[in-house]
Design a protein around this motif. Structure first.
Motif, PDB file in Angstrom:
ATOM      1  N   ASN A  27      83.645  25.908  70.622  1.00  0.00           N
ATOM      2  CA  ASN A  27      83.797  26.965  71.541  1.00  0.00           C
ATOM      3  C   ASN A  27      84.022  28.446  71.079  1.00  0.00           C
ATOM      4  OD1 ASN A  27      84.088  24.346  72.862  1.00  0.00           O
ATOM      5  ND2 ASN A  27      86.501  24.776  73.300  1.00  0.00           N
ATOM      6  N   GLN A  28      83.675  29.093  70.489  1.00  0.00           N
ATOM      7  CA  GLN A  28      83.719  30.292  70.093  1.00  0.00           C
ATOM      8  C   GLN A  28      82.700  30.711  69.609  1.00  0.00           C
ATOM      9  OE1 GLN A  28      85.789  33.206  71.303  1.00  0.00           O
ATOM     10  NE2 GLN A  28      86.561  31.328  72.004  1.00  0.00           N
ATOM     11  N   ARG A  29      82.008  29.635  67.967  1.00  0.00           N
ATOM     12  CA  ARG A  29      81.022  29.633  67.481  1.00  0.00           C
ATOM     13  C   ARG A  29      79.649  29.539  68.368  1.00  0.00           C
ATOM     14  NH1 ARG A  29      81.450  25.828  63.227  1.00  0.00           N
ATOM     15  NH2 ARG A  29      83.598  26.283  62.389  1.00  0.00           N
ATOM     16  N   ALA A  30      80.210  28.557  69.956  1.00  0.00           N
ATOM     17  CA  ALA A  30      79.020  28.127  70.491  1.00  0.00           C
ATOM     18  C   ALA A  30      78.804  29.549  71.684  1.00  0.00           C
ATOM     19  CB  ALA A  30      78.823  27.366  71.326  1.00  0.00           C
ATOM     20  N   ALA A  31      79.855  30.005  71.775  1.00  0.00           N
ATOM     21  CA  ALA A  31      79.909  31.114  73.006  1.00  0.00           C
ATOM     22  C   ALA A  31      79.582  32.334  71.781  1.00  0.00           C
ATOM     23  CB  ALA A  31      81.157  32.133  72.825  1.00  0.00           C
ATOM     24  N   GLY A  32      79.620  32.944  71.049  1.00  0.00           N
ATOM     25  CA  GLY A  32      78.566  34.081  70.090  1.00  0.00           C
ATOM     26  C   GLY A  32      77.185  33.525  70.042  1.00  0.00           C
ATOM     27  N   LEU A  34      75.792  32.159  72.422  1.00  0.00           N
ATOM     28  CA  LEU A  34      75.446  32.378  74.110  1.00  0.00           C
ATOM     29  C   LEU A  34      75.631  34.139  74.052  1.00  0.00           C
ATOM     30  CD1 LEU A  34      77.568  29.786  75.385  1.00  0.00           C
ATOM     31  CD2 LEU A  34      75.224  29.959  75.693  1.00  0.00           C
ATOM     32  N   ILE A  35      77.022  34.646  73.709  1.00  0.00           N
ATOM     33  CA  ILE A  35      76.299  36.251  73.630  1.00  0.00           C
ATOM     34  C   ILE A  35      74.466  36.434  73.047  1.00  0.00           C
ATOM     35  CG2 ILE A  35      77.502  38.346  72.628  1.00  0.00           C
ATOM     36  CD1 ILE A  35      80.516  37.215  72.916  1.00  0.00           C
ATOM     37  N   HIS A  36      73.819  36.391  72.239  1.00  0.00           N
ATOM     38  CA  HIS A  36      73.594  36.545  71.084  1.00  0.00           C
ATOM     39  C   HIS A  36      72.175  36.423  72.099  1.00  0.00           C
ATOM     40  CE1 HIS A  36      70.806  37.768  67.995  1.00  0.00           C
ATOM     41  NE2 HIS A  36      70.729  36.768  68.162  1.00  0.00           N
ATOM     42  N   ALA A  37      71.985  34.997  72.365  1.00  0.00           N
ATOM     43  CA  ALA A  37      70.815  34.929  73.387  1.00  0.00           C
ATOM     44  C   ALA A  37      70.737  36.196  74.731  1.00  0.00           C
ATOM     45  CB  ALA A  37      71.100  33.470  73.511  1.00  0.00           C
ATOM     46  N   LEU A  38      72.347  36.261  74.874  1.00  0.00           N
ATOM     47  CA  LEU A  38      72.138  37.774  76.318  1.00  0.00           C
ATOM     48  C   LEU A  38      72.062  38.892  75.550  1.00  0.00           C
ATOM     49  CD1 LEU A  38      75.409  35.392  78.270  1.00  0.00           C
ATOM     50  CD2 LEU A  38      72.984  34.992  78.787  1.00  0.00           C
ATOM     51  N   TRP A  76      74.005  33.776  87.838  1.00  0.00           N
ATOM     52  CA  TRP A  76      74.590  33.681  86.382  1.00  0.00           C
ATOM     53  C   TRP A  76      74.439  31.698  85.912  1.00  0.00           C
ATOM     54  CZ3 TRP A  76      73.587  37.935  84.965  1.00  0.00           C
ATOM     55  CH2 TRP A  76      74.790  38.879  85.789  1.00  0.00           C
ATOM     56  N   ASP A  77      74.413  31.114  87.096  1.00  0.00           N
ATOM     57  CA  ASP A  77      73.955  29.900  86.779  1.00  0.00           C
ATOM     58  C   ASP A  77      72.787  29.363  86.128  1.00  0.00           C
ATOM     59  OD1 ASP A  77      76.645  29.975  87.874  1.00  0.00           O
ATOM     60  OD2 ASP A  77      76.286  28.921  89.841  1.00  0.00           O
ATOM     61  N   SER A  78      72.622  30.036  87.351  1.00  0.00           N
ATOM     62  CA  SER A  78      70.790  29.831  86.763  1.00  0.00           C
ATOM     63  C   SER A  78      70.311  30.093  85.286  1.00  0.00           C
ATOM     64  CB  SER A  78      69.491  29.955  87.521  1.00  0.00           C
ATOM     65  OG  SER A  78      69.681  31.544  87.892  1.00  0.00           O
ATOM     66  N   ILE A  79      70.743  30.750  84.394  1.00  0.00           N
ATOM     67  CA  ILE A  79      70.271  31.980  83.428  1.00  0.00           C
ATOM     68  C   ILE A  79      71.647  30.927  82.145  1.00  0.00           C
ATOM     69  CG2 ILE A  79      71.019  34.037  81.733  1.00  0.00           C
ATOM     70  CD1 ILE A  79      70.479  35.118  84.680  1.00  0.00           C
ATOM     71  N   LEU A  80      72.794  30.934  82.622  1.00  0.00           N
ATOM     72  CA  LEU A  80      73.624  30.222  81.308  1.00  0.00           C
ATOM     73  C   LEU A  80      73.216  28.752  81.553  1.00  0.00           C
ATOM     74  CD1 LEU A  80      76.920  31.825  82.341  1.00  0.00           C
ATOM     75  CD2 LEU A  80      75.011  32.201  79.841  1.00  0.00           C
ATOM     76  N   GLU A  81      72.819  28.084  82.743  1.00  0.00           N
ATOM     77  CA  GLU A  81      72.247  26.430  82.389  1.00  0.00           C
ATOM     78  C   GLU A  81      71.644  25.654  81.796  1.00  0.00           C
ATOM     79  OE1 GLU A  81      73.328  22.580  82.554  1.00  0.00           O
ATOM     80  OE2 GLU A  81      74.329  24.511  83.672  1.00  0.00           O
ATOM     81  N   ALA A  82      70.509  26.621  81.087  1.00  0.00           N
ATOM     82  CA  ALA A  82      69.769  26.266  80.368  1.00  0.00           C
ATOM     83  C   ALA A  82      70.461  26.752  78.750  1.00  0.00           C
ATOM     84  CB  ALA A  82      68.239  27.383  80.396  1.00  0.00           C
ATOM     85  N   LEU A  83      71.277  27.683  78.700  1.00  0.00           N
ATOM     86  CA  LEU A  83      71.706  28.217  77.300  1.00  0.00           C
ATOM     87  C   LEU A  83      73.147  26.884  76.775  1.00  0.00           C
ATOM     88  CD1 LEU A  83      71.774  32.054  77.974  1.00  0.00           C
ATOM     89  CD2 LEU A  83      70.051  30.700  76.219  1.00  0.00           C
ATOM     90  N   GLU A 123      83.943  24.170  78.380  1.00  0.00           N
ATOM     91  CA  GLU A 123      84.357  24.349  77.831  1.00  0.00           C
ATOM     92  C   GLU A 123      83.576  25.453  76.907  1.00  0.00           C
ATOM     93  OE1 GLU A 123      88.048  23.575  76.714  1.00  0.00           O
ATOM     94  OE2 GLU A 123      87.462  22.788  78.884  1.00  0.00           O
ATOM     95  N   PHE A 124      82.604  25.792  76.920  1.00  0.00           N
ATOM     96  CA  PHE A 124      81.940  26.604  76.008  1.00  0.00           C
ATOM     97  C   PHE A 124      81.660  27.300  77.255  1.00  0.00           C
ATOM     98  CE2 PHE A 124      79.030  23.665  73.469  1.00  0.00           C
ATOM     99  CZ  PHE A 124      79.497  23.748  72.914  1.00  0.00           C
ATOM    100  N   ARG A 125      81.261  27.903  78.197  1.00  0.00           N
ATOM    101  CA  ARG A 125      81.080  28.977  79.451  1.00  0.00           C
ATOM    102  C   ARG A 125      82.175  29.687  79.425  1.00  0.00           C
ATOM    103  NH1 ARG A 125      78.027  28.885  84.440  1.00  0.00           N
ATOM    104  NH2 ARG A 125      78.488  30.293  86.395  1.00  0.00           N
ATOM    105  N   SER A 126      83.720  28.624  79.656  1.00  0.00           N
ATOM    106  CA  SER A 126      84.524  29.354  79.758  1.00  0.00           C
ATOM    107  C   SER A 126      85.561  30.259  78.727  1.00  0.00           C
ATOM    108  CB  SER A 126      86.126  28.294  79.467  1.00  0.00           C
ATOM    109  OG  SER A 126      85.963  27.176  80.766  1.00  0.00           O
TER     110      SER A 126
END
Length: 143
Positions: A27-32, A34-38, A76-83, A123-126
């Motif tokens: 989950n932390q790797r996925a968050a990383g 996601l952060i990079h993409a954002l 944020w929902d529309s932006i995050l959903e695809a990621l 879980e990724f979003r959290s």
């Protein structure tokens, strides 16, 4: 049996603990990622000139710490959903199963329970929002 060894190794408990640690790490790797993409997306300017946000990540952090600012439609929902969907699609079948098992609430029958990607996305979003909430944003304030 070894003398003096009265404690029995509990494989089920150890496996469950390992599964939860693995899921938290993933989950932390996925968050990383996601952060990079954002961080690579320019700020939308949704907060006007009161803040000097450079990226969507900056704006999401702002919202996580002092929001939510949107009631009807959360941008944020529309932006995050695809990621988030992209992160789920990266998973192998074994990774998906492990992350799903670590995230699901109690179910009656694991063999027939629906393997819902939404559980993993949440879980990724959290994990992402936790990191957004912890980030220091003082440098973005315009006074």
């Amino acid at each position: 049996m070894m003398a003096g060894s009265s404690a029995r190794y509990d494989l089920e408990s150890a496996a469950q603990s390992a599964l939860f640690r693995l899921a938290a790490e993933y989950n932390q790797r996925a968050a990383g990622r996601l952060i990079h993409a954002l961080q690579r997306r320019h700020a939308s300017g949704v907060y006007g000139g009161d803040y000097e946000h450079k990226s969507i990540w900056d704006e999401l952090c702002h919202d996580a710490q002092s929001g939510p600012h949107f009631h009807d439609h959360d941008p944020w929902d529309s932006i995050l959903e695809a990621l988030l969907q992209k992160e789920v699609e990266r998973l192998t079948a074994a990774e998906f199963e492990a992350l799903w098992l670590a995230a699901i609430p109690d179910v009656d029958d694991l063999t027939t329970a629906l393997r819902d990607a939404g559980v993993i996305k949440e879980e990724f979003r959290s994990a992402l929002l936790q990191r957004a909430g912890e980030r220091n944003l003082e440098r973005f304030e315009v006074w």
